[in-house]
Design an enzyme around this catalytic site. Structure first.
Site, PDB file in Angstrom:
ATOM      1  N   THR A 176       0.850  -1.185   0.000  1.00  0.00           N
ATOM      2  CA  THR A 176       0.000   0.000   0.000  1.00  0.00           C
ATOM      3  C   THR A 176       0.888   1.237   0.000  1.00  0.00           C
ATOM      4  O   THR A 176       2.119   1.121  -0.171  1.00  0.00           O
ATOM      5  CB  THR A 176      -1.013  -0.064   1.169  1.00  0.00           C
ATOM      6  OG1 THR A 176      -1.906   1.046   1.051  1.00  0.00           O
ATOM      7  CG2 THR A 176      -0.329  -0.027   2.535  1.00  0.00           C
ATOM      8  N   LYS A 198       3.253   1.362  -4.001  1.00  0.00           N
ATOM      9  CA  LYS A 198       2.613   0.717  -5.153  1.00  0.00           C
ATOM     10  C   LYS A 198       3.380   0.864  -6.476  1.00  0.00           C
ATOM     11  O   LYS A 198       3.388  -0.053  -7.290  1.00  0.00           O
ATOM     12  CB  LYS A 198       1.176   1.212  -5.317  1.00  0.00           C
ATOM     13  CG  LYS A 198       0.259   0.685  -4.210  1.00  0.00           C
ATOM     14  CD  LYS A 198      -1.185   1.035  -4.461  1.00  0.00           C
ATOM     15  CE  LYS A 198      -2.056   0.423  -3.362  1.00  0.00           C
ATOM     16  NZ  LYS A 198      -3.485   0.618  -3.618  1.00  0.00           N
ATOM     17  N   ASP A 210      -6.956  -3.831  -7.444  1.00  0.00           N
ATOM     18  CA  ASP A 210      -7.840  -2.726  -7.037  1.00  0.00           C
ATOM     19  C   ASP A 210      -8.965  -2.511  -8.057  1.00  0.00           C
ATOM     20  O   ASP A 210     -10.093  -2.178  -7.679  1.00  0.00           O
ATOM     21  CB  ASP A 210      -7.041  -1.425  -6.889  1.00  0.00           C
ATOM     22  CG  ASP A 210      -6.174  -1.405  -5.634  1.00  0.00           C
ATOM     23  OD1 ASP A 210      -6.540  -2.081  -4.646  1.00  0.00           O
ATOM     24  OD2 ASP A 210      -5.138  -0.722  -5.633  1.00  0.00           O
TER      25      ASP A 210
END
Ligand code: ATR
Length: 264
Positions: free
Chosen positions: A55, A59, A95
């Site tokens: 995170t 990334k 995501d």
């Protein structure tokens, strides 16, 4: 791995599934400073970890450090999960999947195909959201405070860039509004947006989940729009990661949602 990472809800999420499916494993938060990221990543592979989520702020560094990434990750330019296999590091972005599935869960009959979507923001989260929507056939307009970032995003992923000051007018005829900015998050400014032009049939999604009920979502519900909170994206992005590491397709349930929320 994150920096900081103590606030992350992911350990609670994955450990719930490990327990539920009787898998002898553990998911642990690892605070790793940016300058140690790539050596820490290699070490995890050597230590026998199945994989890792990354995170903020890792990334993009993770994307660069992976030995292989899939096409979606390449378009987004960032990854959030890595799998270690036979001495190689595979990176993926889940995501986009998480966002798509969170819409599906909140509004099963809604379809992005041919839909007009307005996305606020042009950061990493926006890139995944826009990729997910474009792949499902939506026409996407991206409005960002810094217009050049919206232009860079749309040039590489698709959609059209718009001026931040025009955001309220863009809502006319829209089928979906997504906030990917930090506005509305605890400790940040509120999102200043007049929803007046937005059709009542539109979905309103916020990827902020602290608080879960942002002012944007409260206002959307009040006027009759279906609201999609940010926890859904978090829960659903974890599914392909868990399946890749532990060999079992996990389920997102109301019980899981309650369990994860209780950790805040
Ligand atoms: P992430 O990768 O998590 O999406 P980010 O790259 O920091 O995070 O992006 C945050 C988003 O919130 C950006 O779109 C940012 O706009 P800029 O590109 O102009 O920085 C947006 N944002 C942050 N503070 C804002 C503010 N006060 N008003 C409008 N947009 C804001």
């Amino acid at each position: 791995m994150g920096f900081p990472v103590a606030h992350s809800l992911s350990p609670r999420l994955h450990n719930f599934w490990l327990d539920r499916y009787g898998i002898d494993g553990a998911y642990v938060p690892l605070p790793v400073a940016p300058e140690h990221f790539s050596s820490a990543l290699r070490s995890l592979a050597q230590l026998g970890f199945a994989g890792v989520n990354v995170t903020v702020p890792h990334k993009e560094a993770a994307f660069a450090a992976a030995d292989e990434t899939d096409d979606l990750a390449k378009r987004i330019g960032a990854i959030n999960m890595l799998t270690f296999k036979d001495g190689r590091i595979f990176g993926r972005n889940t995501d986009a999947f998480g966002f798509r599935e969170s819409l599906r869960e909140a509004a099963p009959s809604w379809s992005a195909k041919g839909a007009k979507a307005v996305v606020l923001g042009a950061g990493g989260a926006a890139r995944a959201v826009v990729a997910a929507l474009i792949d499902e056939g939506a026409a996407v307009t991206v409005a960002n405070r810094t217009r050049s970032r919206a232009e860079a995003l749309t040039a590489s992923i698709g959609g059209m860039a718009a001026d931040w000051d025009n955001r309220a007018r863009l809502l006319a005829g829209a089928d979906l509004l997504v906030n990917t900015t930090v506005l509305g998050m605890e400790g940040k400014d509120a999102l200043d947006l007049d929803l007046g032009a937005l059709p009542k049939s539109a979905l309103v999604a916020d990827i902020v989940y602290v608080p879960l009920e942002t002012k944007l979502l409260v206002e959307a519900r009040r006027r009759g729009n279906t609201a999609v909170d940010g926890l859904g994206m978090l829960l659903h992005q974890a599914r392909p990661a868990f399946a890749a590491w532990f060999g079992r397709e996990p389920e997102v349930t109301a019980e899981l949602r309650r369990h994860v929320l209780a950790g805040r």
